[in-house]
Design an enzyme around this catalytic site. Sequence first.
Site, short mmCIF file in Angstrom:
data_model
loop_
_atom_site.label_atom_id
_atom_site.label_comp_id
_atom_site.label_asym_id
_atom_site.label_seq_id
_atom_site.Cartn_x
_atom_site.Cartn_y
_atom_site.Cartn_z
CB CYS A 156 -12.06 16.45 15.92
SG CYS A 156 -12.03 16.05 13.39
N1 COA Z 1 -17.02 4.97 -3.20
C1 COA Z 1 -16.99 3.98 -4.10
N2 COA Z 1 -16.05 3.41 -3.20
C2 COA Z 1 -14.97 3.82 -2.95
C3 COA Z 1 -14.89 4.98 -2.96
C4 COA Z 1 -16.00 6.01 -3.11
N3 COA Z 1 -16.68 7.26 -2.61
N4 COA Z 1 -13.94 5.64 -2.23
C5 COA Z 1 -13.19 4.48 -2.13
N5 COA Z 1 -13.89 3.58 -2.31
C6 COA Z 1 -13.37 1.99 -2.51
C7 COA Z 1 -11.67 2.04 -2.28
O1 COA Z 1 -10.86 2.49 -4.11
C8 COA Z 1 -11.49 0.82 -2.24
O2 COA Z 1 -11.27 -0.16 -3.10
P1 COA Z 1 -10.43 -1.46 -3.52
O3 COA Z 1 -10.68 -2.12 -1.86
O4 COA Z 1 -10.32 -1.50 -4.55
O5 COA Z 1 -9.24 -0.31 -3.94
C9 COA Z 1 -12.44 0.10 -1.01
O6 COA Z 1 -14.06 1.24 -1.82
C10 COA Z 1 -11.58 0.67 0.45
O7 COA Z 1 -11.45 2.07 0.39
P2 COA Z 1 -10.69 1.85 2.34
O8 COA Z 1 -10.10 4.25 1.44
O9 COA Z 1 -10.16 1.88 1.97
O10 COA Z 1 -12.43 2.64 2.70
P3 COA Z 1 -12.96 2.56 4.72
O11 COA Z 1 -13.23 0.93 4.19
O12 COA Z 1 -11.06 2.24 5.03
O13 COA Z 1 -13.15 3.87 4.46
C11 COA Z 1 -12.79 5.99 5.49
C12 COA Z 1 -13.04 4.81 4.38
C13 COA Z 1 -11.91 7.08 5.16
C14 COA Z 1 -14.23 5.63 5.79
C15 COA Z 1 -12.04 5.43 6.81
O14 COA Z 1 -11.39 5.03 6.34
C16 COA Z 1 -12.38 6.01 7.82
O15 COA Z 1 -13.44 7.05 8.85
N6 COA Z 1 -11.32 5.93 8.70
C17 COA Z 1 -11.43 7.55 9.34
C18 COA Z 1 -11.29 8.19 8.91
C19 COA Z 1 -11.50 8.76 10.51
O16 COA Z 1 -11.92 9.18 11.58
N7 COA Z 1 -10.42 10.88 10.12
C20 COA Z 1 -10.56 11.67 10.55
C21 COA Z 1 -11.20 13.23 9.36
S1 COA Z 1 -11.04 14.24 11.01
#
Ligand code: COA
Length: 373
Positions: A156
């Site tokens: 990225c």
């Molecule tokens: N739909 C519904 N629920 C979902 C889901 C989806 N697509 N994906 C995950 N969940 C659920 C999970 O199961 C979890 O449930 P639980 O609390 O009952 O276990 C809950 O939602 C939270 O999941 P989590 O992975 O902790 O979500 P988050 O709020 O941290 O968001 C990301 C996830 C990936 C969007 C976030 O962590 C993020 O953006 N991180 C940085 C990513 C980044 O910058 N990456 C760089 C890539 S170049």
Amino acid sequence: MYQPVIAGTGVFTPEQIITNKELVAAYNAYADRFNERHKSEIEAGEIEPKAHSSEEFIVKASGIEQRHVMDKSGVLDPEIMHPLLRERSDDEPSIMAEMAVDACTKALEKAGKTAGDVDAVIVAASNHERPYPAIAIEVQDLLGIDGFGFDMNVACSSATFAIQAAADMIRTGSARAVLVVNPEICSGHLEWRDRDCHFIFGDVCTATLIIRKEEATTPHFEILSTRCLTQFSNNIRNNNGFLRRCRPDGMKDRRDMQFMQNGRKVFKEVVPIVAEHMLTHLEEEGHRPDQLRRMWLHQANKAMNDFIGRKVLGRVPTPEEQPNILQDYANTSSAGSIIAFSKYSDDLAPGDLGIICSFGAGYSVGSVIVKRA
Ligand code: COA
């Protein structure tokens, strides 16, 4: 020494759009079919059933509302779940080069320059469709540029790292004008069958023309300073490297052959690194955060950007100070901060200060302090 400036930017946006609604419908249909096919293993407790995704979660967790892609038909087919991109013959322009030519042509037009004014092309992206010949050399050939080209990859952060390389070339005189291009076909390396990340990415290509200040004939931005940082982490990883065909086992369903991340850890670890990096860069160059008119941040996650913006300014930035484009494009890897810059920079007045900052796998962070000339 020459003063490097950003003379123009261009964005190629694929016509096809996938809304969250369409994406979730396809994913849920895939999950239902998976659960049906594996009913007996699920009942025996051997594998976990796949849970449904939801539009509400996607918007809440990321701020993403839709994404542009090169092919939506394959992504939205529950039996396929990846883009269907026609394999091209070696005599045809490659797909990344085609996107790049479109974005470069727009950047040249904006700067009032032609291919004859350019003597280097850097294709900087998180995935390249082949190891060699470099996509950059193909772009150079398609545009009719004399000089040289090379590809580079810092995930990225590829665009800001390439802007640093280009700015250094301009400064020392090893090139008069450099095109930095970021063709990102993220849909090809996203695992659309993984609910935790299936909504994250989109496709796009950006181009940035960097030239000597004295050759700028249109409104431009002086590149005052660039700064890059890397710190090894496995929390964002893709093992689909050039050795893949040497491996004996079947690759098709190996999860590590696509984008993988530990999103929560990335969020927690990257935010402080980025905020600290930006603040240190500004301070060491003699600028105060309150002098910043705009921050064009990497577009991965809205909450992440809100957090970083707040840390840097010491208060909540206005949407004008920190424009987001990820609601329309999703995460487009290295291209995200350049889309934001391209769409939201013409209104700045002479003397206005801004910072482009990207971050991601590696970990990596790159920042570019610019001033409207
Ligand atoms: N739909 C519904 N629920 C979902 C889901 C989806 N697509 N994906 C995950 N969940 C659920 C999970 O199961 C979890 O449930 P639980 O609390 O009952 O276990 C809950 O939602 C939270 O999941 P989590 O992975 O902790 O979500 P988050 O709020 O941290 O968001 C990301 C996830 C990936 C969007 C976030 O962590 C993020 O953006 N991180 C940085 C990513 C980044 O910058 N990456 C760089 C890539 S170049």
